[in-house]
Scaffold this active site. Structure first.
Site, short mmCIF file in Angstrom:
data_model
loop_
_atom_site.label_atom_id
_atom_site.label_comp_id
_atom_site.label_asym_id
_atom_site.label_seq_id
_atom_site.Cartn_x
_atom_site.Cartn_y
_atom_site.Cartn_z
N GLU A 60 -6.26 -5.92 3.83
CA GLU A 60 -6.39 -7.12 3.00
C GLU A 60 -7.50 -6.96 1.97
N THR A 111 0.83 -1.21 0.00
CA THR A 111 0.00 0.00 0.00
C THR A 111 0.86 1.26 0.00
C1 LIG Z 1 -7.58 -19.34 15.86
C2 LIG Z 1 -6.84 -19.97 14.72
C3 LIG Z 1 -5.66 -19.15 14.34
C4 LIG Z 1 -4.90 -19.77 13.17
C5 LIG Z 1 -3.49 -19.26 13.06
C6 LIG Z 1 -3.34 -18.16 12.04
C7 LIG Z 1 -2.23 -17.20 12.37
C8 LIG Z 1 -2.73 -15.78 12.35
C9 LIG Z 1 -1.77 -14.81 12.94
C10 LIG Z 1 -2.06 -13.38 12.63
C11 LIG Z 1 -3.49 -13.09 12.59
C12 LIG Z 1 -3.96 -11.91 12.75
C13 LIG Z 1 -3.09 -10.73 12.96
C14 LIG Z 1 -3.55 -9.62 12.07
C15 LIG Z 1 -2.37 -9.00 11.38
C16 LIG Z 1 -2.85 -8.32 10.13
C17 LIG Z 1 -2.22 -6.95 9.87
C18 LIG Z 1 -2.76 -6.33 8.62
C19 LIG Z 1 -2.08 -6.89 7.36
C20 LIG Z 1 -2.62 -6.19 6.18
C21 LIG Z 1 -1.99 -6.29 5.00
C22 LIG Z 1 -2.52 -5.61 3.84
O1 LIG Z 1 -3.50 -4.91 3.86
S1 LIG Z 1 -1.64 -5.94 2.41
C23 LIG Z 1 -2.40 -4.92 1.19
C24 LIG Z 1 -3.77 -5.48 0.82
N1 LIG Z 1 -4.23 -4.78 -0.35
C25 LIG Z 1 -5.21 -5.27 -1.11
O2 LIG Z 1 -5.84 -6.26 -0.83
C26 LIG Z 1 -5.44 -4.50 -2.38
C27 LIG Z 1 -6.84 -4.77 -2.91
N2 LIG Z 1 -6.88 -4.47 -4.33
C28 LIG Z 1 -6.71 -5.49 -5.24
O3 LIG Z 1 -6.52 -6.64 -4.93
C29 LIG Z 1 -6.81 -5.08 -6.70
O4 LIG Z 1 -6.49 -3.77 -6.88
C30 LIG Z 1 -8.24 -5.30 -7.24
C31 LIG Z 1 -8.49 -6.76 -7.22
C32 LIG Z 1 -9.26 -4.59 -6.38
C33 LIG Z 1 -8.36 -4.72 -8.63
O5 LIG Z 1 -7.45 -5.44 -9.44
P1 LIG Z 1 -7.15 -4.88 -10.90
O6 LIG Z 1 -6.18 -5.77 -11.55
O7 LIG Z 1 -6.80 -3.45 -10.78
O8 LIG Z 1 -8.50 -4.90 -11.71
P2 LIG Z 1 -9.59 -5.96 -11.95
O9 LIG Z 1 -9.95 -5.77 -13.38
O10 LIG Z 1 -10.64 -5.78 -10.92
O11 LIG Z 1 -8.97 -7.43 -11.81
C34 LIG Z 1 -8.36 -8.01 -12.94
C35 LIG Z 1 -8.60 -9.50 -12.91
O12 LIG Z 1 -7.79 -10.07 -11.88
C36 LIG Z 1 -8.59 -10.85 -11.01
N3 LIG Z 1 -8.01 -10.75 -9.67
C37 LIG Z 1 -7.82 -9.65 -8.95
N4 LIG Z 1 -7.26 -9.95 -7.76
C38 LIG Z 1 -7.09 -11.29 -7.74
C39 LIG Z 1 -6.56 -12.22 -6.77
N5 LIG Z 1 -6.14 -11.82 -5.56
N6 LIG Z 1 -6.52 -13.53 -7.09
C40 LIG Z 1 -6.99 -13.93 -8.30
N7 LIG Z 1 -7.53 -13.12 -9.26
C41 LIG Z 1 -7.56 -11.80 -8.95
C42 LIG Z 1 -9.94 -10.21 -11.07
O13 LIG Z 1 -10.95 -11.13 -10.68
C43 LIG Z 1 -10.01 -9.89 -12.54
O14 LIG Z 1 -10.27 -11.09 -13.24
P3 LIG Z 1 -11.47 -11.14 -14.28
O15 LIG Z 1 -11.44 -12.51 -14.84
O16 LIG Z 1 -11.22 -10.04 -15.27
O17 LIG Z 1 -12.70 -10.84 -13.45
C1 FAD Z 2 -4.58 -1.69 10.48
C2 FAD Z 2 -4.13 -1.71 9.05
C3 FAD Z 2 -3.01 -2.48 8.71
C4 FAD Z 2 -2.54 -2.48 7.40
N1 FAD Z 2 -1.42 -3.20 7.11
C5 FAD Z 2 -0.94 -3.17 5.85
C6 FAD Z 2 0.26 -3.89 5.53
O1 FAD Z 2 0.86 -4.52 6.39
N2 FAD Z 2 0.73 -3.83 4.26
C7 FAD Z 2 0.08 -3.12 3.27
O2 FAD Z 2 0.56 -3.10 2.13
N3 FAD Z 2 -1.07 -2.44 3.54
C8 FAD Z 2 -1.59 -2.45 4.80
N4 FAD Z 2 -2.74 -1.77 5.09
C9 FAD Z 2 -3.37 -0.95 4.04
C10 FAD Z 2 -4.65 -1.58 3.52
O3 FAD Z 2 -4.35 -2.68 2.70
C11 FAD Z 2 -5.43 -0.49 2.75
O4 FAD Z 2 -5.87 0.46 3.68
C12 FAD Z 2 -6.63 -1.10 2.03
O5 FAD Z 2 -6.18 -1.88 0.94
C13 FAD Z 2 -7.61 -0.03 1.53
O6 FAD Z 2 -6.98 0.88 0.67
P1 FAD Z 2 -7.06 2.46 1.01
O7 FAD Z 2 -6.68 2.62 2.43
O8 FAD Z 2 -6.30 3.17 -0.04
O9 FAD Z 2 -8.61 2.82 0.91
P2 FAD Z 2 -9.38 3.21 -0.46
O10 FAD Z 2 -9.24 2.14 -1.47
O11 FAD Z 2 -9.00 4.60 -0.83
O12 FAD Z 2 -10.90 3.17 0.07
C14 FAD Z 2 -11.58 4.36 0.47
C15 FAD Z 2 -13.04 4.22 0.03
O13 FAD Z 2 -13.07 4.16 -1.41
C16 FAD Z 2 -13.89 3.07 -1.83
N5 FAD Z 2 -13.39 2.51 -3.10
C17 FAD Z 2 -12.10 2.37 -3.49
N6 FAD Z 2 -12.04 1.75 -4.68
C18 FAD Z 2 -13.33 1.49 -5.06
C19 FAD Z 2 -13.94 0.85 -6.19
N7 FAD Z 2 -13.20 0.35 -7.21
N8 FAD Z 2 -15.30 0.74 -6.21
C20 FAD Z 2 -16.05 1.22 -5.19
N9 FAD Z 2 -15.53 1.84 -4.10
C21 FAD Z 2 -14.20 1.97 -4.04
C22 FAD Z 2 -13.74 2.05 -0.71
O14 FAD Z 2 -14.88 1.15 -0.70
C23 FAD Z 2 -13.70 2.92 0.55
O15 FAD Z 2 -15.03 3.19 0.97
C24 FAD Z 2 -3.23 -1.73 6.40
C25 FAD Z 2 -4.37 -0.99 6.74
C26 FAD Z 2 -4.81 -0.97 8.05
C27 FAD Z 2 -6.02 -0.15 8.40
#
Ligand SMILES: CCCCCCCCCC/C=C\CCCCCCC/C=C/C(=O)SCCNC(=O)CCNC(=O)[C@H](O)C(C)(C)COP(=O)(O)OP(=O)(O)OC[C@H]1O[C@@H](n2cnc3c(N)ncnc32)[C@H](O)[C@@H]1OP(=O)(O)O
Ligand code: FAD
Length: 613
Positions: free
Chosen positions: A463, A181
């Site tokens: 996520e 991010t």
């Molecule tokens: C009690 C039991 C416990 C068990 C033990 C477990 C241990 C656990 C320990 C820890 C647990 C908890 C602690 C919490 C700690 C967490 C801390 C927080 C960590 C956070 C990390 C993050 O946030 S990382 C960043 C995350 N960011 C995102 O997710 C970004 C989201 N955006 C996207 O994925 C893409 O931009 C999006 C998919 C929205 C758009 O993609 P894009 O290519 O721009 O455009 P599209 O046209 O929509 O997609 C194109 C085609 O690709 C397909 N596709 C997209 N994504 C995927 C994918 N992931 N996999 C497969 N295919 C994908 C999509 O469907 C389109 O295909 P199509 O055929 O054209 O439809």
């Molecule tokens: C506690 C915490 C831990 C995190 N840890 C990590 C980490 O370890 N590594 C990492 O890489 N990231 C991490 N992140 C970032 C996280 O993955 C992003 O915040 C998340 O992917 C959302 O993106 P954004 O914050 O840019 O929100 P945005 O995408 O800007 O969302 C803002 C608003 O816009 C709307 N929006 C955006 N796109 C669309 C669309 N296409 N259609 C309709 N509505 C839309 C959303 O629904 C939302 O209401 C963390 C975030 C938090 C809060």
């Protein structure tokens, strides 16, 4: 020996109509897993509470466990007791600490558990998690290291890279994060601006964050803890943008922990929750890394700069899909914790009278309190069991993917995206309901529920922000609906779009049939998905472009994804409760709980169900 148990609580527990041990074993995956889960904390307390013998501790825990499990077969009392012992033994509560002090206290505990996990040779991720959670109940500064950092190496690295890097991560020779991010983009990954430009002369990548919005922003552990990142950046080679790739990027000196040349890192500041996680920012000023630092399992850059694309450019997203599964499971367990605390409180809290002059009653006797809590007990079971069902689907699909068969990837992405959104939203609502059910005491940090909320509600955002994840799932569901409209063959998971019919046999004056409940949820999902598809096509018929029509239908598309998840959850709950081999009394109770969950869902979404008759 153990402390005396509140008589109201003891009485409530003695009235259980089933044997909690069966349920506890089921929830934790069998008697051996449960034994291990109980043994691990007891083992460690022996180290920390020298005056208590291990036998004492086990008896106390078993005593506590037998009662607590009356409700959810969980072992929360260990945590409360652990917190108490740690406070006395030098692990202070972080509730009264500054953010800095709380981070340091959590880091102290996390480092302790990291050492002990290695010394005890705990291989199983769940066991590691149970062990750590007792000591670091809030956000663990190493969370990203344990999960996404290692998962990215395992799923995106070549065998050589795994051999080289994973031992460093397993022994904490490095501490990692997952940096994707940016300040300007979290959802729209194709908008990420960080670049990795290949220098063919020196066979190196030059990493750069050219704008303020390209600064990496949010990654956990980036603020202080991590000295290496798996960093996602736009690969540029031979003048061509080859999309997002993953790179192993050293951030801080392994001895001095100071930022390396060209690296600016820091903490992003106070957050709504997650206070003991140092989410940070990162700027890269033309930092060079060797070509070998690109994770090249699926895509490669050859020495001469030639880019070899992956078989499927979505494979780079696998670490996110994997972690969404973790979040799906964690949501159910978080709600389980909250509702256990609230239910136990409701058994001991006496307030007001039902019969005038009859004396104050346990608040659990109020029907409104039962409704607040029993629906959340049912929801916790539903989420935990649906997560197990989804994981089984994931495991079979992932084993095919590892052999190169990617046919299930779209279904897997849709399932993880929609279930992650559904479970985290349901968890957030449910935990807050449990907190409020405890009156003023639910507002005390000492109740434990506020932190559960403020830490885990962020899972609705990280996520993959929930709305966006629903829209991702809707892409798949809409494609399936289009195929159904043409009479084409559908993936197993969505065949109900072609077969669902509303032939309900139950009548209002009899106990509802479970198969009718599944049929009703299936028909509701099919109807909502079909309606979303119709609205999209209506937009196209109005002359809108595909993307404008998508936006025009997007609210219904989000509803379609949630209705699909709700159906998947109800079906998993009922089918697993019927098939789990419980004794009659336990199965009867669990099917009653399943009905409560499903009928409560129909009341909450009565508009959908009324509309489909
Ligand atoms: C009690 C039991 C416990 C068990 C033990 C477990 C241990 C656990 C320990 C820890 C647990 C908890 C602690 C919490 C700690 C967490 C801390 C927080 C960590 C956070 C990390 C993050 O946030 S990382 C960043 C995350 N960011 C995102 O997710 C970004 C989201 N955006 C996207 O994925 C893409 O931009 C999006 C998919 C929205 C758009 O993609 P894009 O290519 O721009 O455009 P599209 O046209 O929509 O997609 C194109 C085609 O690709 C397909 N596709 C997209 N994504 C995927 C994918 N992931 N996999 C497969 N295919 C994908 C999509 O469907 C389109 O295909 P199509 O055929 O054209 O439809
Ligand atoms: C506690 C915490 C831990 C995190 N840890 C990590 C980490 O370890 N590594 C990492 O890489 N990231 C991490 N992140 C970032 C996280 O993955 C992003 O915040 C998340 O992917 C959302 O993106 P954004 O914050 O840019 O929100 P945005 O995408 O800007 O969302 C803002 C608003 O816009 C709307 N929006 C955006 N796109 C669309 C669309 N296409 N259609 C309709 N509505 C839309 C959303 O629904 C939302 O209401 C963390 C975030 C938090 C809060």
């Amino acid at each position: 020996m153990g402390k005396s148990v509140n008589p109201d609580l003891a009485k409530a527990r003695s009235q259980a109509t089933f044997d909690p041990a069966n349920l506890t074993n089921y929830l934790y995956g069998g008697p051996e897993k449960l034994r291990r889960k109980r043994y691990l904390p007891a083992f460690v307390f022996k180290e920390l509470c020298t005056e208590m013998s291990l036998t004492d501790l086990c008896l106390i825990f078993l005593g506590l466990l037998t009662h607590v499990s009356d409700y959810l077969g969980l072992t929360l009392s260990i945590e409360n007791m652990a917190a108490k012992e740690y406070k006395e033994e030098g692990f202070k509560s972080t509730d009264d600490m500054s953010r800095e002090e709380a981070y340091e206290e959590s880091m102290r505990r996390a480092v302790y558990t990291n050492k002990r996990v290695l010394q005890l040779n705990l291989q199983d991720q769940e066991e590691q998690y149970y062990f750590r959670e007792i000591f670091v109940p809030g956000a663990n500064p190493f969370a990203l290291h344990y999960v996404m950092f290692k998962d990215a190496i395992n799923t995106q690295g070549t065998e050589d890279q795994i051999q080289k890097w994973l031992p460093l991560a397993e022994t904490y020779a490095v501490t990692g994060t997952y940096a994707q991010t940016e300040l300007g983009h979290g959802t729209f990954l194709r908008g990420l601006e960080t670049t990795a430009e290949y220098d063919v002369q020196r066979e190196e990548f030059i990493l750069n964050t050219p704008t303020i919005t390209s600064s990496k922003f949010w990654p956990g552990a980036l603020g202080k803890t991590a000295n290496v990142a798996i960093l996602n950046a736009k690969l540029i080679t031979k003048g061509r943008n080859c999309g997002m790739q993953s790179f192993w990027v050293p951030l801080r000196h392994l001895e001095t922990h100071q930022p390396l040349p060209g690296i600016t890192v820091g903490d992003i500041g106070p957050k709504f929750g997650y206070h003991t996680s140092d989410n940070g920012f990162l700027q890269l000023n033309r930092v060079r890394i060797p070509r070998e630092n690109m994770l090249m399992r699926y895509s490669k850059v050859l020495q001469d700069g030639t880019f070899v694309p992956p078989e499927n450019d979505r494979l780079v997203y696998v670490p996110m899909t994997q972690f969404r599964f973790v979040v799906i499971g964690r949501s159910g367990w978080t709600l389980a914790k909250a509702v256990t605390v609230a239910t136990r409180y409701s058994a001991v809290r006496r307030q007001s009278e039902i019969t005038p002059g009859g004396g104050e009653v346990q608040i659990l006797d109020f029907q409104t309190q039962q409704h607040k809590l029993f629906t959340q007990i049912a929801s916790a079971y539903a989420m935990i069991i649906a997560a197990k069902a989804a994981k089984d689907l994931y495991d079979s699909a992932f084993s095919k993917m590892e052999k190169g068969n990617l046919e299930d990837l779209p279904m897997l992405h849709a399932l993880t995206s929609s279930m992650k959104a559904f479970n985290t939203w349901e968890m957030a609502t449910g935990v807050e309901q449990c907190r409020m059910a405890c009156g003023g005491h639910g507002y005390l940090l000492a109740s434990g529920i506020p932190q559960m909320y403020t830490d885990m509600v962020s899972a609705c955002t990280y996520e993959g922000e929930n709305t966006v994840m629903c829209l991702q799932a809707a892409r798949f569901l809409n494609k399936c609906q289009e195929a159904a409209n043409k009479g084409e063959r559908l993936p197993q998971l969505t065949r109900f779009l072609q077969t669902s019919r509303l032939n309900i046999s139950s009548s209002l004056d009899q106990d509802v049939d479970l198969n009718d409940i599944i049929a009703a949820y299936e028909f509701r999902a099919a109807t909502v998905i079909s309606e979303a598809n119709a609205r999209l096509n209506a937009g196209l018929a109005m002359g809108k472009s595909q993307s404008e029509a998508w936006n025009y239908a997007s609210q219904l598309l989000v509803k379609a994804a949630l209705a699909f998840s709700h159906w998947f959850t109800v079906r998993a709950l009922i089918e697993n409760m019927r098939g789990a081999g419980f004794d009659n009394s336990t199965e009867t109770l669990l099917l009653q709980l399943a009905k409560l969950y499903a009928l409560d869902g129909m009341l909450r979404y009565s508009g959908d169900f009324r509309k489909v008759g």
